[in-house]
Design a protein around this motif. Structure first.
Motif, PDB file in Angstrom:
ATOM      1  N   ASP A 162     -29.600   7.512  48.825  1.00 50.90           N
ATOM      2  CA  ASP A 162     -30.527   8.485  48.253  1.00 50.90           C
ATOM      3  C   ASP A 162     -30.073   9.921  48.495  1.00 50.90           C
ATOM      4  OD1 ASP A 162     -32.077   6.386  47.417  1.00 50.90           O
ATOM      5  OD2 ASP A 162     -33.540   6.547  49.046  1.00 50.90           O
ATOM      6  N   ASP A 163     -29.331  10.164  49.592  1.00 47.53           N
ATOM      7  CA  ASP A 163     -28.861  11.519  49.876  1.00 47.53           C
ATOM      8  C   ASP A 163     -27.909  12.033  48.810  1.00 47.53           C
ATOM      9  OD1 ASP A 163     -30.328  11.694  52.181  1.00 47.53           O
ATOM     10  OD2 ASP A 163     -28.641  11.375  53.547  1.00 47.53           O
ATOM     11  N   GLY A 164     -27.266  11.139  48.076  1.00 48.39           N
ATOM     12  CA  GLY A 164     -26.297  11.552  47.074  1.00 48.39           C
ATOM     13  C   GLY A 164     -26.890  11.864  45.715  1.00 48.39           C
ATOM     14  N   ALA A 165     -28.201  11.685  45.562  1.00 48.92           N
ATOM     15  CA  ALA A 165     -28.857  11.968  44.284  1.00 48.92           C
ATOM     16  C   ALA A 165     -29.172  13.455  44.168  1.00 48.92           C
ATOM     17  CB  ALA A 165     -30.132  11.144  44.158  1.00 48.92           C
ATOM     18  N   ALA A 166     -29.484  13.870  42.946  1.00 48.81           N
ATOM     19  CA  ALA A 166     -29.904  15.254  42.659  1.00 48.81           C
ATOM     20  C   ALA A 166     -28.867  16.273  43.120  1.00 48.81           C
ATOM     21  CB  ALA A 166     -31.262  15.540  43.287  1.00 48.81           C
ATOM     22  N   ILE A 167     -27.595  15.959  42.922  1.00 46.54           N
ATOM     23  CA  ILE A 167     -26.498  16.881  43.208  1.00 46.54           C
ATOM     24  C   ILE A 167     -25.737  17.074  41.892  1.00 46.54           C
ATOM     25  CG2 ILE A 167     -24.378  17.269  44.527  1.00 46.54           C
ATOM     26  CD1 ILE A 167     -25.569  15.657  46.793  1.00 46.54           C
ATOM     27  N   PRO A 168     -26.038  18.117  41.137  1.00 44.26           N
ATOM     28  CA  PRO A 168     -25.462  18.277  39.795  1.00 44.26           C
ATOM     29  C   PRO A 168     -23.946  18.462  39.825  1.00 44.26           C
ATOM     30  CG  PRO A 168     -27.422  19.639  40.061  1.00 44.26           C
ATOM     31  CD  PRO A 168     -27.059  19.134  41.428  1.00 44.26           C
ATOM     32  N   PHE A 169     -23.286  17.887  38.834  1.00 43.76           N
ATOM     33  CA  PHE A 169     -21.837  17.992  38.720  1.00 43.76           C
ATOM     34  C   PHE A 169     -21.440  18.029  37.256  1.00 43.76           C
ATOM     35  CE2 PHE A 169     -22.857  13.493  38.742  1.00 43.76           C
ATOM     36  CZ  PHE A 169     -22.000  12.930  37.803  1.00 43.76           C
ATOM     37  N   LEU A 170     -20.185  18.382  37.011  1.00 42.93           N
ATOM     38  CA  LEU A 170     -19.660  18.449  35.656  1.00 42.93           C
ATOM     39  C   LEU A 170     -19.109  17.091  35.239  1.00 42.93           C
ATOM     40  CD1 LEU A 170     -17.815  21.875  35.817  1.00 42.93           C
ATOM     41  CD2 LEU A 170     -19.751  21.330  34.331  1.00 42.93           C
ATOM     42  N   ARG A 171     -19.440  16.706  34.019  1.00 47.65           N
ATOM     43  CA  ARG A 171     -18.950  15.448  33.461  1.00 47.65           C
ATOM     44  C   ARG A 171     -18.551  15.714  32.014  1.00 47.65           C
ATOM     45  NH1 ARG A 171     -22.473   9.887  32.992  1.00 47.65           N
ATOM     46  NH2 ARG A 171     -23.772  11.243  31.720  1.00 47.65           N
ATOM     47  N   TYR A 172     -17.440  15.133  31.587  1.00 48.45           N
ATOM     48  CA  TYR A 172     -16.904  15.450  30.262  1.00 48.45           C
ATOM     49  C   TYR A 172     -17.157  14.307  29.289  1.00 48.45           C
ATOM     50  CZ  TYR A 172     -14.923  18.869  33.356  1.00 48.45           C
ATOM     51  OH  TYR A 172     -14.783  19.847  34.312  1.00 48.45           O
ATOM     52  N   LEU A 173     -18.442  14.118  29.011  1.00 46.04           N
ATOM     53  CA  LEU A 173     -18.900  13.131  28.050  1.00 46.04           C
ATOM     54  C   LEU A 173     -19.944  13.769  27.146  1.00 46.04           C
ATOM     55  CD1 LEU A 173     -19.469   9.918  30.235  1.00 46.04           C
ATOM     56  CD2 LEU A 173     -17.645  10.296  28.581  1.00 46.04           C
ATOM     57  N   PRO A 174     -20.074  13.273  25.909  1.00 44.27           N
ATOM     58  CA  PRO A 174     -21.190  13.713  25.077  1.00 44.27           C
ATOM     59  C   PRO A 174     -22.477  13.024  25.521  1.00 44.27           C
ATOM     60  CG  PRO A 174     -19.965  12.025  23.932  1.00 44.27           C
ATOM     61  CD  PRO A 174     -19.220  12.287  25.218  1.00 44.27           C
ATOM     62  N   GLU A 175     -23.605  13.536  25.092  1.00 40.62           N
ATOM     63  CA  GLU A 175     -24.872  12.887  25.443  1.00 40.62           C
ATOM     64  C   GLU A 175     -24.970  11.497  24.833  1.00 40.62           C
ATOM     65  OE1 GLU A 175     -28.516  15.114  25.394  1.00 40.62           O
ATOM     66  OE2 GLU A 175     -27.413  16.993  25.358  1.00 40.62           O
ATOM     67  N   ARG A 176     -24.353  11.315  23.650  1.00 44.65           N
ATOM     68  CA  ARG A 176     -24.325  10.004  23.020  1.00 44.65           C
ATOM     69  C   ARG A 176     -22.925   9.719  22.531  1.00 44.65           C
ATOM     70  NH1 ARG A 176     -28.861   9.299  18.601  1.00 44.65           N
ATOM     71  NH2 ARG A 176     -28.123   7.145  18.833  1.00 44.65           N
ATOM     72  N   LEU A 177     -22.397   8.558  22.855  1.00 42.64           N
ATOM     73  CA  LEU A 177     -21.079   8.152  22.387  1.00 42.64           C
ATOM     74  C   LEU A 177     -21.157   7.625  20.961  1.00 42.64           C
ATOM     75  CD1 LEU A 177     -19.913   6.204  25.560  1.00 42.64           C
ATOM     76  CD2 LEU A 177     -18.881   8.320  24.717  1.00 42.64           C
ATOM     77  N   GLY A 178     -20.074   7.838  20.216  1.00 42.72           N
ATOM     78  CA  GLY A 178     -19.948   7.242  18.899  1.00 42.72           C
ATOM     79  C   GLY A 178     -19.532   5.790  18.999  1.00 42.72           C
ATOM     80  N   PRO A 179     -19.325   5.120  17.858  1.00 43.06           N
ATOM     81  CA  PRO A 179     -18.996   3.679  17.880  1.00 43.06           C
ATOM     82  C   PRO A 179     -17.747   3.345  18.684  1.00 43.06           C
ATOM     83  CG  PRO A 179     -19.637   4.380  15.676  1.00 43.06           C
ATOM     84  CD  PRO A 179     -19.531   5.627  16.488  1.00 43.06           C
ATOM     85  N   LEU A 180     -16.689   4.150  18.560  1.00 48.06           N
ATOM     86  CA  LEU A 180     -15.479   3.873  19.324  1.00 48.06           C
ATOM     87  C   LEU A 180     -15.744   3.996  20.821  1.00 48.06           C
ATOM     88  CD1 LEU A 180     -12.463   3.281  19.528  1.00 48.06           C
ATOM     89  CD2 LEU A 180     -12.027   5.745  19.248  1.00 48.06           C
ATOM     90  N   GLY A 181     -16.493   5.015  21.209  1.00 49.61           N
ATOM     91  CA  GLY A 181     -16.814   5.199  22.616  1.00 49.61           C
ATOM     92  C   GLY A 181     -17.649   4.064  23.171  1.00 49.61           C
ATOM     93  N   VAL A 182     -18.600   3.583  22.386  1.00 49.12           N
ATOM     94  CA  VAL A 182     -19.447   2.463  22.834  1.00 49.12           C
ATOM     95  C   VAL A 182     -18.602   1.213  23.028  1.00 49.12           C
ATOM     96  CG1 VAL A 182     -21.319   0.918  22.161  1.00 49.12           C
ATOM     97  CG2 VAL A 182     -21.555   3.395  21.816  1.00 49.12           C
ATOM     98  N   ARG A 183     -17.730   0.941  22.046  1.00 47.79           N
ATOM     99  CA  ARG A 183     -16.891  -0.266  22.147  1.00 47.79           C
ATOM    100  C   ARG A 183     -15.938  -0.172  23.335  1.00 47.79           C
ATOM    101  NH1 ARG A 183     -11.949  -1.361  20.543  1.00 47.79           N
ATOM    102  NH2 ARG A 183     -11.744   0.446  19.176  1.00 47.79           N
ATOM    103  N   ALA A 184     -15.257   0.961  23.467  1.00 44.88           N
ATOM    104  CA  ALA A 184     -14.325   1.120  24.584  1.00 44.88           C
ATOM    105  C   ALA A 184     -15.064   1.074  25.913  1.00 44.88           C
ATOM    106  CB  ALA A 184     -13.561   2.438  24.445  1.00 44.88           C
ATOM    107  N   GLY A 185     -16.250   1.691  25.964  1.00 44.31           N
ATOM    108  CA  GLY A 185     -17.019   1.706  27.199  1.00 44.31           C
ATOM    109  C   GLY A 185     -17.430   0.317  27.649  1.00 44.31           C
ATOM    110  N   THR A 186     -17.760  -0.532  26.691  1.00 47.03           N
ATOM    111  CA  THR A 186     -18.141  -1.906  27.030  1.00 47.03           C
ATOM    112  C   THR A 186     -16.976  -2.654  27.671  1.00 47.03           C
ATOM    113  OG1 THR A 186     -19.765  -1.979  25.230  1.00 47.03           O
ATOM    114  CG2 THR A 186     -18.969  -4.087  26.084  1.00 47.03           C
TER     115      THR A 186
END
Length: 381
Positions: A261-285
């Motif tokens: 729980d101590d590791g929550a609520a610590i904002p960081f930078l992430r290089y993803l869109p809020e929603r992945l497109g079809p290729l991103g969904v397939r690759a992510g799976t």
């Protein structure tokens, strides 16, 4: 995914065991042993290997399979330089990868010197080379772009007295400079605290003395980051102090597994869109299956690296000069959006300037879930 760190000087082929000349060989730089960020290296390699496998399943490069020749950099710039030299002698068409910015800078300089195309997957330090180069291109957004967005997030959340716990590093020093230059004209103050000189308890005292409302962790992972987080969370005087980690330490499962729980609520930078497109969904799976955990943005960066390079190889061949000349003509759909390279002011490499940037944290109510707090763009599926 079962990943064994390669021995110094050892070769690992991620897609084809043969070194036959009929293959198109690609060198890959990844941190797979300490003091490198091993989890990041494993995710990066998983993305590279998955995309190479898919390229080969679809016929390779004009009938020639891609062969991924992996070298473990272990976060060592000299080791990366030696690896680029070795890979160049082995006849690779290009070099890809690397997560650590200082290591990527050394690799980029050597690639520029030797005339070997280098497509940097994940490192963000603005100046990968001292002078503009035609040999190097990069997918990750420059540090100045991401960290300015993070500074805007801090201001929007009401933080103007911001402490940074930092260690000596070109990367951390660059981050502090970006934050200070962006925050100062807007009324923000950056207070530097030397994480080497201060114990976690003394650092907590300094936060109280400076009346800081936010503490950014510009330090090594897992230590001293874990000790600092634990100390701040346990100090009742600092209950209202927000901790942040712009470099992305909380992205990986080890963060939550170690800190809970101590590791929550610590904002960081992430290089993803809020929603992945079809290729991103397939690759992510598929990446989730290979990694046995949710893929990080680094895994998607690795996948996109091969998607881009395969497109270049198919259209322009495997000649090194031809690959370098093709960077400004890239137009490829990646997992996180359409990828093109441009010349960006202050950036020496060819740069994808459309990379998505988010500020996220782990939800205190459900630490395995990420909350998007601030974002630059969204890709609709």
């Amino acid at each position: 995914m079962n990943v064994s760190p390669s021995r110094p000087g050892a070769e690992r082929s991620g897609a084809c065991a043969s070194s036959d000349v009929s293959t198109v060989r690609i060198g890959a730089l990844v941190p797979l042993s300490r003091p490198g960020w091993v989890a990041a290296g494993q995710h990066l390699l998983a993305g590279l290997e998955l995309a190479v496998a898919e390229v080969n399943d679809s016929g390779g490069i004009d009938g020639r399979p891609l062969e991924l020749v992996v070298r473990d950099t272990a976060a060592d710039p000299r080791r990366a330089e030696a690896a680029v030299e070795e890979l160049a002698r082995l006849g690779v068409a290009a070099v890809v990868g690397e997560y650590h910015s200082v290591v990527a800078r050394a690799a980029a300089a050597k690639a520029d010197e030797l005339g070997v195309p280098f497509l940097c997957s994940s490192a963000v330090l603005d100046a990968l080379t001292e002078e503009p180069t035609r040999w190097v291109a990069r997918l990750a957004p420059p540090q100045s772009h991401g960290w300015r967005l993070y500074a805007d997030f801090l201001l929007g959340a009401g933080h103007t007295r911001i402490a940074v716990a930092t260690e000596p590093s070109v990367y951390w020093a660059s981050g502090v400079r970006i934050l200070r230059d962006h925050l100062a004209p807007r009324g923000g103050t950056v207070i530097e605290l030397d994480a080497r000189a201060l114990t976690p308890t003394a650092l907590c005292d300094a936060l109280v003395d400076h009346r800081a409302t936010a503490l950014l962790l510009l330090v090594g992972f897992p230590e001293p980051a874990f000790s600092i987080v634990t100390a701040v969370r346990a100090d009742e005087r600092l209950a209202e102090v927000m901790m942040g980690a712009p470099a992305g330490q909380p992205e990986f499962a080890a963060w939550s597994a170690s800190l809970g729980d101590d590791g929550a609520a610590i904002p960081f930078l992430r290089y993803l869109p809020e929603r992945l497109g079809p290729l991103g969904v397939r690759a992510g799976t598929t990446l989730r299956e290979r990694l046995a955990e949710p893929p990080s943005f680094v895994a998607f960066e690795g996948y996109d690296t091969v998607v881009v390079l395969a497109a270049v190889l198919r259209r322009h061949g495997s000649d090194r000069a031809g690959i370098a000349a093709a960077w400004p003509h890239v137009a490829v759909e990646g997992t996180r959006g359409p990828i093109q390279f441009t010349r960006t002011h202050g950036i020496s490499a060819w740069q994808w300037d459309g990379a998505p940037i988010q500020v996220v944290d782990r939800d205190p109510a459900e630490p395995d879930r990420f909350r998007v707090l601030h974002s630059t763009c969204r890709i609709e599926s």
